[in-house]
Motif scaffolding. Sequence first.
Motif, PDB file in Angstrom:
ATOM      1  N   TYR A   1       0.848  -1.187   0.000  1.00  0.00           N
ATOM      2  CA  TYR A   1       0.000   0.000   0.000  1.00  0.00           C
ATOM      3  C   TYR A   1       0.884   1.237   0.000  1.00  0.00           C
ATOM      4  N   ALA A   2       0.442   2.261  -0.672  1.00  0.00           N
ATOM      5  CA  ALA A   2       1.163   3.532  -0.701  1.00  0.00           C
ATOM      6  C   ALA A   2       0.271   4.597  -0.075  1.00  0.00           C
ATOM      7  N   LEU A   3       0.797   5.266   0.909  1.00  0.00           N
ATOM      8  CA  LEU A   3       0.100   6.375   1.549  1.00  0.00           C
ATOM      9  C   LEU A   3       0.761   7.662   1.062  1.00  0.00           C
ATOM     10  N   ILE A   4       0.015   8.484   0.324  1.00  0.00           N
ATOM     11  CA  ILE A   4       0.548   9.730  -0.215  1.00  0.00           C
ATOM     12  C   ILE A   4       0.020  10.884   0.626  1.00  0.00           C
ATOM     13  N   ILE A   5       0.940  11.633   1.215  1.00  0.00           N
ATOM     14  CA  ILE A   5       0.573  12.773   2.058  1.00  0.00           C
ATOM     15  C   ILE A   5       1.427  13.969   1.662  1.00  0.00           C
ATOM     16  N   GLY A   6       1.047  15.138   2.109  1.00  0.00           N
ATOM     17  CA  GLY A   6       1.833  16.327   1.840  1.00  0.00           C
ATOM     18  C   GLY A   6       1.125  17.560   2.359  1.00  0.00           C
ATOM     19  N   SER A   7       1.875  18.615   2.527  1.00  0.00           N
ATOM     20  CA  SER A   7       1.319  19.873   3.001  1.00  0.00           C
ATOM     21  C   SER A   7       2.281  20.982   2.624  1.00  0.00           C
TER      22      SER A   7
ATOM     23  N   VAL B   1       3.312  -1.070   3.888  1.00  0.00           N
ATOM     24  CA  VAL B   1       2.856   0.277   3.554  1.00  0.00           C
ATOM     25  C   VAL B   1       4.080   1.151   3.331  1.00  0.00           C
ATOM     26  N   ASP B   2       4.105   1.815   2.196  1.00  0.00           N
ATOM     27  CA  ASP B   2       5.153   2.789   1.897  1.00  0.00           C
ATOM     28  C   ASP B   2       4.534   4.178   1.975  1.00  0.00           C
ATOM     29  N   ILE B   3       5.300   5.121   2.488  1.00  0.00           N
ATOM     30  CA  ILE B   3       4.811   6.488   2.638  1.00  0.00           C
ATOM     31  C   ILE B   3       5.505   7.376   1.614  1.00  0.00           C
ATOM     32  N   TYR B   4       4.692   8.174   0.917  1.00  0.00           N
ATOM     33  CA  TYR B   4       5.199   9.107  -0.086  1.00  0.00           C
ATOM     34  C   TYR B   4       4.802  10.519   0.329  1.00  0.00           C
ATOM     35  N   TRP B   5       5.753  11.440   0.260  1.00  0.00           N
ATOM     36  CA  TRP B   5       5.474  12.845   0.537  1.00  0.00           C
ATOM     37  C   TRP B   5       5.299  13.551  -0.800  1.00  0.00           C
ATOM     38  N   HIS B   6       4.129  14.123  -1.009  1.00  0.00           N
ATOM     39  CA  HIS B   6       3.793  14.864  -2.228  1.00  0.00           C
ATOM     40  C   HIS B   6       4.250  16.301  -2.013  1.00  0.00           C
ATOM     41  N   SER B   7       5.270  16.720  -2.737  1.00  0.00           N
ATOM     42  CA  SER B   7       5.765  18.085  -2.560  1.00  0.00           C
ATOM     43  C   SER B   7       4.688  19.096  -2.948  1.00  0.00           C
ATOM     44  N   GLY B   8       4.883  20.295  -2.500  1.00  0.00           N
ATOM     45  CA  GLY B   8       3.968  21.351  -2.896  1.00  0.00           C
ATOM     46  C   GLY B   8       4.162  21.719  -4.358  1.00  0.00           C
ATOM     47  N   PHE B   9       3.179  22.376  -4.914  1.00  0.00           N
ATOM     48  CA  PHE B   9       3.284  22.913  -6.261  1.00  0.00           C
ATOM     49  C   PHE B   9       3.745  24.362  -6.152  1.00  0.00           C
ATOM     50  N   SER B  10       4.306  24.876  -7.221  1.00  0.00           N
ATOM     51  CA  SER B  10       4.659  26.292  -7.215  1.00  0.00           C
ATOM     52  C   SER B  10       3.367  27.118  -7.195  1.00  0.00           C
ATOM     53  N   LEU B  11       3.473  28.321  -6.684  1.00  0.00           N
ATOM     54  CA  LEU B  11       2.315  29.211  -6.599  1.00  0.00           C
ATOM     55  C   LEU B  11       2.393  30.213  -7.746  1.00  0.00           C
ATOM     56  N   HIS B  12       1.260  30.570  -8.308  1.00  0.00           N
ATOM     57  CA  HIS B  12       1.233  31.415  -9.500  1.00  0.00           C
ATOM     58  C   HIS B  12       0.420  32.681  -9.242  1.00  0.00           C
ATOM     59  N   LEU B  13       1.105  33.705  -8.761  1.00  0.00           N
ATOM     60  CA  LEU B  13       0.436  34.968  -8.448  1.00  0.00           C
ATOM     61  C   LEU B  13      -0.180  35.617  -9.679  1.00  0.00           C
ATOM     62  N   HIS B  14       0.399  35.422 -10.837  1.00  0.00           N
ATOM     63  CA  HIS B  14      -0.151  36.046 -12.045  1.00  0.00           C
ATOM     64  C   HIS B  14      -1.544  35.501 -12.372  1.00  0.00           C
ATOM     65  N   VAL B  15      -1.861  34.289 -11.896  1.00  0.00           N
ATOM     66  CA  VAL B  15      -3.186  33.721 -12.138  1.00  0.00           C
ATOM     67  C   VAL B  15      -4.224  34.460 -11.290  1.00  0.00           C
ATOM     68  N   ALA B  16      -3.850  34.844 -10.070  1.00  0.00           N
ATOM     69  CA  ALA B  16      -4.781  35.586  -9.207  1.00  0.00           C
ATOM     70  C   ALA B  16      -5.136  36.933  -9.816  1.00  0.00           C
ATOM     71  N   ALA B  17      -4.223  37.514 -10.565  1.00  0.00           N
ATOM     72  CA  ALA B  17      -4.461  38.823 -11.173  1.00  0.00           C
ATOM     73  C   ALA B  17      -5.487  38.762 -12.299  1.00  0.00           C
ATOM     74  N   GLN B  18      -5.831  37.574 -12.764  1.00  0.00           N
ATOM     75  CA  GLN B  18      -6.788  37.435 -13.855  1.00  0.00           C
ATOM     76  C   GLN B  18      -8.232  37.647 -13.406  1.00  0.00           C
ATOM     77  N   LYS B  19      -8.431  37.752 -12.122  1.00  0.00           N
ATOM     78  CA  LYS B  19      -9.789  37.907 -11.599  1.00  0.00           C
ATOM     79  C   LYS B  19      -9.783  39.049 -10.589  1.00  0.00           C
ATOM     80  N   THR B  20     -10.712  39.955 -10.682  1.00  0.00           N
ATOM     81  CA  THR B  20     -10.744  41.085  -9.753  1.00  0.00           C
ATOM     82  C   THR B  20     -11.274  40.639  -8.397  1.00  0.00           C
ATOM     83  N   GLY B  21     -10.844  41.348  -7.374  1.00  0.00           N
ATOM     84  CA  GLY B  21     -11.290  41.055  -6.025  1.00  0.00           C
ATOM     85  C   GLY B  21     -10.232  40.369  -5.182  1.00  0.00           C
ATOM     86  N   TYR B  22      -9.188  39.886  -5.814  1.00  0.00           N
ATOM     87  CA  TYR B  22      -8.131  39.207  -5.070  1.00  0.00           C
ATOM     88  C   TYR B  22      -6.940  40.112  -4.773  1.00  0.00           C
ATOM     89  N   GLU B  23      -6.967  41.327  -5.308  1.00  0.00           N
ATOM     90  CA  GLU B  23      -5.794  42.202  -5.222  1.00  0.00           C
ATOM     91  C   GLU B  23      -5.351  42.464  -3.785  1.00  0.00           C
TER      92      GLU B  23
END
Length: 176
Positions: A18-24, A65-87
């Motif tokens: 079994y593989a347990l995939i976790i991350g934060s 059981v094997d444990i896998y750590w799912h790394s974070g993804f990069s964050l994309h601030l330019h995507v937030a700028a595509q919608k008003t209200g997040y500024e």
Amino acid sequence: YLNATMYGDSEDPVQYRYALIIGSACWDIVFPERVGPAFQNHLRAMRHMLDKLKATFKVGLGGNVDIYWHSGFSLHLHVAAQKTGYENSKSLKYMSYFRSQYLYGKQVELLKEVGNITLLDFMHTTYLSGHHYRLGDARHAMPHLNQRLLYYYYPHRTYSTKASNNIQIGRHQIFI
């Protein structure tokens, strides 16, 4: 979902793996008051959780059981700028390249210290994936991005017929 009926209680406990995939990462980056200025609370909790999981599932000691750590993804601030209200969103000011790279580096260091945890390293792969994020949302990638990355890096992945959230990679049964 993993429990004693799935590991260790059968006559052949290693018939299946079994593989347990976790991350934060993301929420720890955008809400620094919860994790401390240098992520010390996050890293302490991460170490405690990994130590407990390794002991529970006998990782490295013959368990199935094997444990896998799912790394974070990069964050994309330019995507937030595509919608008003997040500024003026409070969380946006903490979504920097430096903070996400710093946490990623600290998590990789901790995984090496703890040992017997495999890193699913997607941080650098997602730098050019802003178009796979939800419109106006710098934090949340669309589900197909994670699926594509798993398919790309683990091409022998097949879906199990038992449940829609179970997959199988070789002898590993994975619960997502």
